[in-house]
Design a protein around this motif. Structure first.
Motif, short mmCIF file in Angstrom:
data_model
loop_
_atom_site.label_atom_id
_atom_site.label_comp_id
_atom_site.label_asym_id
_atom_site.label_seq_id
_atom_site.Cartn_x
_atom_site.Cartn_y
_atom_site.Cartn_z
N HIS A 1 0.83 -1.21 0.00
CA HIS A 1 0.00 0.00 0.00
C HIS A 1 0.87 1.26 0.00
O HIS A 1 0.59 2.21 -0.73
CB HIS A 1 -0.90 -0.02 1.24
CG HIS A 1 -1.99 1.00 1.20
ND1 HIS A 1 -3.02 0.95 0.30
CD2 HIS A 1 -2.20 2.11 1.95
CE1 HIS A 1 -3.83 1.97 0.49
NE2 HIS A 1 -3.33 2.69 1.47
N GLU A 2 1.95 1.23 0.79
CA GLU A 2 2.79 2.42 0.94
C GLU A 2 3.55 2.74 -0.35
O GLU A 2 3.72 3.89 -0.71
CB GLU A 2 3.81 2.21 2.07
CG GLU A 2 3.18 2.26 3.46
CD GLU A 2 4.13 1.75 4.55
OE1 GLU A 2 3.71 1.79 5.71
OE2 GLU A 2 5.25 1.28 4.25
N ASP A 3 4.06 1.69 -0.99
CA ASP A 3 4.90 1.91 -2.18
C ASP A 3 4.85 0.66 -3.06
O ASP A 3 5.71 -0.22 -2.96
CB ASP A 3 6.34 2.21 -1.72
CG ASP A 3 7.26 2.58 -2.89
OD1 ASP A 3 6.88 2.32 -4.06
OD2 ASP A 3 8.35 3.10 -2.63
N PRO A 4 3.83 0.59 -3.93
CA PRO A 4 3.65 -0.63 -4.74
C PRO A 4 4.88 -0.97 -5.59
O PRO A 4 5.20 -2.14 -5.78
CB PRO A 4 2.46 -0.30 -5.63
CG PRO A 4 1.76 0.83 -4.97
CD PRO A 4 2.78 1.58 -4.17
N GLU A 5 5.57 0.05 -6.06
CA GLU A 5 6.72 -0.20 -6.93
C GLU A 5 7.83 -0.91 -6.15
O GLU A 5 8.39 -1.90 -6.60
CB GLU A 5 7.22 1.14 -7.49
CG GLU A 5 7.80 1.03 -8.90
CD GLU A 5 9.31 0.87 -8.90
OE1 GLU A 5 9.94 1.56 -8.10
OE2 GLU A 5 9.83 0.07 -9.68
N LEU A 6 8.09 -0.40 -4.95
CA LEU A 6 9.13 -1.03 -4.12
C LEU A 6 8.70 -2.45 -3.73
O LEU A 6 9.49 -3.38 -3.78
CB LEU A 6 9.37 -0.18 -2.85
CG LEU A 6 10.43 -0.72 -1.89
CD1 LEU A 6 11.79 -0.83 -2.58
CD2 LEU A 6 10.55 0.16 -0.65
N PHE A 7 7.42 -2.59 -3.36
CA PHE A 7 6.95 -3.92 -2.97
C PHE A 7 7.12 -4.92 -4.11
O PHE A 7 7.41 -6.10 -3.89
CB PHE A 7 5.47 -3.86 -2.53
CG PHE A 7 4.94 -5.20 -2.08
CD1 PHE A 7 5.34 -5.76 -0.88
CD2 PHE A 7 4.06 -5.91 -2.89
CE1 PHE A 7 4.88 -7.01 -0.49
CE2 PHE A 7 3.59 -7.16 -2.50
CZ PHE A 7 4.00 -7.71 -1.30
N GLY A 8 6.96 -4.45 -5.34
CA GLY A 8 7.13 -5.33 -6.51
C GLY A 8 8.52 -5.95 -6.57
O GLY A 8 8.70 -7.01 -7.16
#
Ligand SMILES: [Fe+2]
Ligand SMILES: [Fe+2]
Length: 341
Positions: free
Chosen positions: A141-148
Motif C-alpha cells: 500500500h505504501e509503495d507498490p513499486e518497491l513492494f514489486g
C-alpha cells in the motif's frame, strides 16, 4: 531441522515456543530468551528482556549447535512485534542494495514459514506468518513499486518455504493489479499464498524434486497436500476462509483437469485463481536439482499455453504484464546466473 530436534522443541511448546536464531533482532530484547542445556526438557533463562542480543551471540550459539531459542508463550505478541520491526528494518535498510534487501527479507520470512512447517498445529507460528501478511500488505500500500521488488525473478533454488514466501509476495502484487488495494482485504490473499503449500510438510523431498513422472504411489502422496493443508488450516481458529480455500484449490484447473476435486471454472474462486498463477510462475522459475532456472519471459511463454484451459485469462494477463514490465525496467533482477539467487 532433524526429527529429534523437532520432537524436543515441540515437547516444550506447552509453555514456550521456539524461535530461530536469525528471527531475533540485534538490539535490546523485548522478550525473555530461554535456552535448552544438555538433555534437560526444561529451557533455562538465557537473556532477559532489555538485555542486548547481537550478531556475535547469534554466531556463538550457532557454533554450539543451537538452532532455536525459546520464548515464553505469554510473550509471543512481543516476539511478533520485534519480528515485524526487524522485517521493516531489513526492507528499508539504507546500507544494502535493494536486490540484497529483498533477498534478506525473503529469507527471514522463509524462517517463519519453516517454523509453521516444523511445528504443526501451533497457532503462534501461524500468527507470526499472519503478521508477515499484514506487513506485506502495508508495504504494498505504501509503495507498490518497491513492494514489486519482493517478487523473486532471480535464479532461486526450489525449497518449499522459499516458494511459499514467493507465492505470498506474488499474490500481493497480483491482488493489487486486480483492484484489491485495501491492505485489510489484501492481507488474507497474501496469507493464503504464504501458507498455500503447508500440506506439503510430510511430502518427501525426493518426491517434490523428482525429475520426470511420479509413480502412482508417489503421486498419491503429493496430490494429498492441498487437502491436508486445508484441513490443518481449517482447524485453527481465526484463519480466514479464503486462506483455507487457496490451500485447497490452488491446483484446480478451469477445465476440470486439476486436483484434488477437479473443480470447474465457475467453482474456482478469484483467490484460488490468483494463487494458481502466482504458484505456477514460481514453481517453474525455480532451479531444480535436475535442471537450471528458467528465465521469467520463458516461464510466461510456457504458462500462456495454459490459457484459458488452466489459468484465468485476466489473472494471467495481469501477471504477464507486470513481470514483463519488471524485467524490462530492471533486467538485472531476472539474472539466471551468478550470485543473485
Ligand atoms: Fe501446491
Ligand atoms: Fe506451491
Amino acid at each position: 531441522m532433524n526429527a529429534v530436534a523437532t520432537e524436543r522443541a515441540a515437547s516444550t511448546t506447552a509453555r514456550f515456543f521456539p524461535v530461530a536464531l536469525d528471527s531475533i533482532d540485534s538490539a535490546a530484547l523485548s522478550m525473555d530468551l530461554y535456552i535448552r542445556v544438555g538433555t534437560s526438557d526444561e529451557p533455562v533463562l538465557y537473556r532477559s528482556t532489555g538485555v542486548a542480543f547481537d550478531d556475535a551471540d547469534r554466531q556463538r550459539l550457532a557454533e554450539q549447535g543451537h538452532e532455536f531459542l525459546y520464548v515464553p508463550l505469554a510473550q509471543h505478541a512481543a516476539f511478533r512485534r520485534q519480528l515485524t520491526s526487524r522485517l521493516d528494518h531489513l526492507y528499508h535498510d539504507p546500507k544494502q542494495r535493494r536486490i540484497e534487501r529483498m533477498r534478506v527479507v525473503r529469507t527471514a520470512c522463509a524462517r517463519s514459514i519453516e517454523d509453521v512447517l516444523s511445528f504443526p498445529g501451533q497457532p503462534e507460528m501461524l500468527d507470526a506468518v499472519a503478521d508477515i501478511s499484514r506487513t506485506f500488505a502495508r508495504w504494498s500500500h505504501e509503495d507498490p513499486e518497491l513492494f514489486g521488488h519482493l517478487v523473486d525473478l532471480s535464479s532461486h533454488d526450489y525449497y518449499t518455504a522459499t516458494h511459499m514466501v514467493n507465492v505470498g509476495a506474488n499474490c500481493g502484487v497480483l491482488a493489487r493489479l486486480l483492484g484489491i488495494i485495501d491492505p485489510v482485504a489484501q492481507a488474507p490473499l497474501i496469507l493464503g499464498g504464504l501458507l498455500h503449500d503447508v500440506g506439503k510438510r510430510g511430502v518427501p523431498v525426493e518426491i517434490l524434486n523428482k525429475e520426470g513422472k511420479l509413480t502412482p504411489d508417489e503421486w498419491k502422496i503429493l496430490a494429498r497436500h492441498p487437502e491436508v493443508g486445508a484441513e490443518e488450516l481449517r482447524a485453527v481458529p481465526g484463519v480466514p476462509a479464503v486462506v483455507v480455500d487457496m490451500a485447497y484449490s490452488h491446483h484446480e484447473r478451469l477445465d476440470g483437469t486439476g486436483y484434488p476435486r477437479g473443480l470447474l471454472d465457475p467453482q474456482i474462486s478469484l483467490a484460488a485463481r490468483i494463487c494458481t498463477v502466482a504458484d505456477v510462475f514460481d514453481a517453474i522459475s525455480a532451479t531444480r536439482p535436475y535442471r537450471g532456472p528458467i528465465a521469467p519471459d520463458k516461464v510466461l511463454d510456457m504458462m500462456a499455453e495454459g490459457v484459458p484451459n488452466h489459468f484465468d485469462r485476466d489473472v494471467f494477463a495481469a501477471w504477464s504484464q507486470v513481470v514483463r514490465g519488471m524485467v524490462a525496467k530492471h533486467p538485472e533482477r531476472a539474472a539466471t546466473t551468478g550470485d543473485m539467487a
